[in-house]
Design an enzyme around this catalytic site. Structure first.
Site, PDB file in Angstrom:
ATOM      1  N   GLY A  95       0.805  -1.214   0.000  1.00  0.00           N
ATOM      2  CA  GLY A  95       0.000   0.000   0.000  1.00  0.00           C
ATOM      3  C   GLY A  95       0.837   1.262   0.000  1.00  0.00           C
ATOM      4  CB  SER A 176       3.327  -3.622  -3.206  1.00  0.00           C
ATOM      5  OG  SER A 176       3.489  -2.298  -3.654  1.00  0.00           O
TER       6      SER A 176
END
Length: 499
Positions: A95, A176
């Site tokens: 995120g 990520s």
């Protein structure tokens, strides 16, 4: 139905059982005042009901659902009928270091099909987790998100056996920003001996921020809040005001960073004492089995954002700085000449520069030091937005990994709805899930002859699509032009050093 109470180091907890899987959600693993390190939560004696996700970590768009004081919680899914200690998948969400949470990842399906114990965690985000204020009078405020993750890992090590997990068979995993966290976490002395494998999906090209950059961000935020003369007062700033100031600073700073993002783990010399890639290269982690994955069209999502993400401009600038404008144009010409009919050459070049090539370099470091690595690329287009319209872009693999076949799951924090999967989605997702669970269990993601490990000279890349297949990473015109430009750059550097 509710489970029996399970004892933990903080007190007994009760979860819920459904379809042969026990779920314990919102389990507190730590508490922390603002800009202070996490400490164990106050204990309790009566069974605590842990059947709903805990509060979100404060983040843009969810400040009304967040609880700064009690956001450090984790979630556990474990098969109810386990007859032996099971391997543990410890997952760190992504995120961009500013959004997300464990509630977006329901591990029930993976737990049942492992069998394995699945853990997802919350950690502090944005300024609360990454603002480096230890040089401004707040002594503990450095790499707090990393410290949170370490605290969660310690809690799991101390308690997971009570949930059927094997504390000596923990796989760190993340996607990520979470992959960056995992790569940094894996190299820390504080984590040594607490995990045996690591899985990093779509780790950004630069996993670590410099201390000078982090200090510059902190100074600008304090200036924005008019607190330069009294930095300690930032601990009392209302959350909406703090996050608004951070957003304004972030918009101004993004283009000045090496990665296009303002936050990330910081090479502060204490919590993170060494550059993670150097630790892999020196062989300290040679006994850790490593799986590195990415998505084929990583950059498509960021190109199509409005406005395009800063990492687009930053990546092009970095390639031009490395190889000169002529080198950039030569690369782009090769990508145009070799593009698939459905491929954007500019996006493909940026994806290679920012995502694929750095991950391959990390694999080479680990292998050269004596470690074992498997490298994969996710080429399947899930029938779910944004992937249906953007292709196998950033997060496509993650959507399939956490699917509850035959459906994609809802992502409440991202505000993305799930939905039915196509036969192709199910086929590719089942292969990915089986590979991850096999890696967590045995350390090998697939049959050795079907997916050989990454080795010097061979460098096999597993393509997760229909059909699953292996391609050599180090072949083709694109690889050759990168190699030629790299050699040319090194020759020029040597000439400069020689005088």
């Amino acid at each position: 139905m509710l489970t029996n109470a399970v004892p933990t180091t903080s007190g007994p907890i009760v979860g819920a059982e459904q379809a042969g899987v026990r779920a314990f959600k919102g389990v507190p693993f730590a508490i922390a005042p603002r800009f202070a390190k996490a400490t164990p939560p106050p204990g309790w004696t009566e069974p605590r009901q842990c059947t709903d996700y805990g509060a979100y970590a404060p983040q843009p768009g969810h400040l009304d659902h967040a609880d700064e004081a009690s956001c450090l919680s984790l979630n556990i899914w474990t098969p109810a009928a386990a007859d032996r200690p099971l391997p543990v998948l410890f997952f760190v969400h992504g995120g961009a270091f500013v959004t997300g949470g464990g509630a977006d990842y329901d591990g029930g399906f993976l737990a049942a099909h492992g069998p394995a114990v699945i853990v997802t965690i919350n950690y502090r985000l944005g300024p609360l987790g990454f603002l480096q204020l230890h040089r401004h009078g707040l002594d503990e405020a450095n790499n707090l998100a990393i410290s949170d993750t370490l605290a969660a890992l310690d809690w799991v090590r101390a308690n997971i056996a009570k949930f059927g997990g094997d504390p000596d068979a923990i796989t760190l995993s993340g996607q990520s920003a979470g992959a960056s966290m995992v790569i940094a976490l894996a190299t820390l002395p504080q984590a040594r001996g607490k995990f045996i494998r690591a899985l990093a999906l779509s780790a950004p090209g630069r996993e670590i921020m410099s201390a000078d950059h982090a200090d510059d961000v902190a100074r600008r935020v304090l200036d924005e809040l008019e607190l330069a003369r009294d930095p300690g007062m930032i601990a009392a700033v209302p959350l909406p005001q703090l996050f608004a100031a951070m957003e304004r600073v972030g918009r101004r700073l993004a283009d000045e960073t090496a990665s296009g993002t303002v936050f990330g783990p910081v090479l502060d010399g204490t919590v993170i004492p060494c550059e993670p890639r150097d630790v892999f290269a020196e062989g300290t982690l040679r006994d850790i089995l490593l799986w590195l994955g990415s998505c084929r069209d990583e950059m498509a999502m960021f190109l199509k954002s409005t406005p395009p993400a800063a990492m687009i401009r930053v990546t092009e600038r970095n390639v031009r700085a490395a190889f000169g404008d002529a080198g950039w144009e030569r690369l782009l010409a090769y990508y145009r000449a070799t593009a698939r009919t459905d491929e954007d050459p500019y996006e493909a070049l940026l994806s290679d520069a920012f995502w694929h090539r750095p991950m391959a370099d990390l694999a080479r470091h680990h292998v050269a030091a004596g470690g074992a690595v498997w490298l994969s690329r996710f080429d399947h287009r899930p029938a779910l937005e944004p992937f249906l319209s953007q292709g196998p872009t950033h997060g496509a693999d993650n959507a399939c990994l956490w699917a509850h076949l035959p459906d994609f799951i809802d992502r409440p924090i991202l505000r993305r709805k799930g939905g039915p999967m196509t036969p192709a989605d199910i086929d590719v997702a089942a292969r990915l899930q089986a590979g991850v669970l096999r890696f967590v269990t045995t350390g090998i993601p697939d049959l050795a002859d079907a997916w050989p490990r990454f080795e010097p000279g061979k460098e096999p890349l597993a393509i997760l699509s229909q059909p699953f297949h292996i391609v050599p990473l180090n072949e083709g015109a694109r690889f050759r032009v990168w190699a030629e430009l790299g050699l040319s750059t090194n020759d020029k550097k040597k000439m400069r050093e020689a005088g």
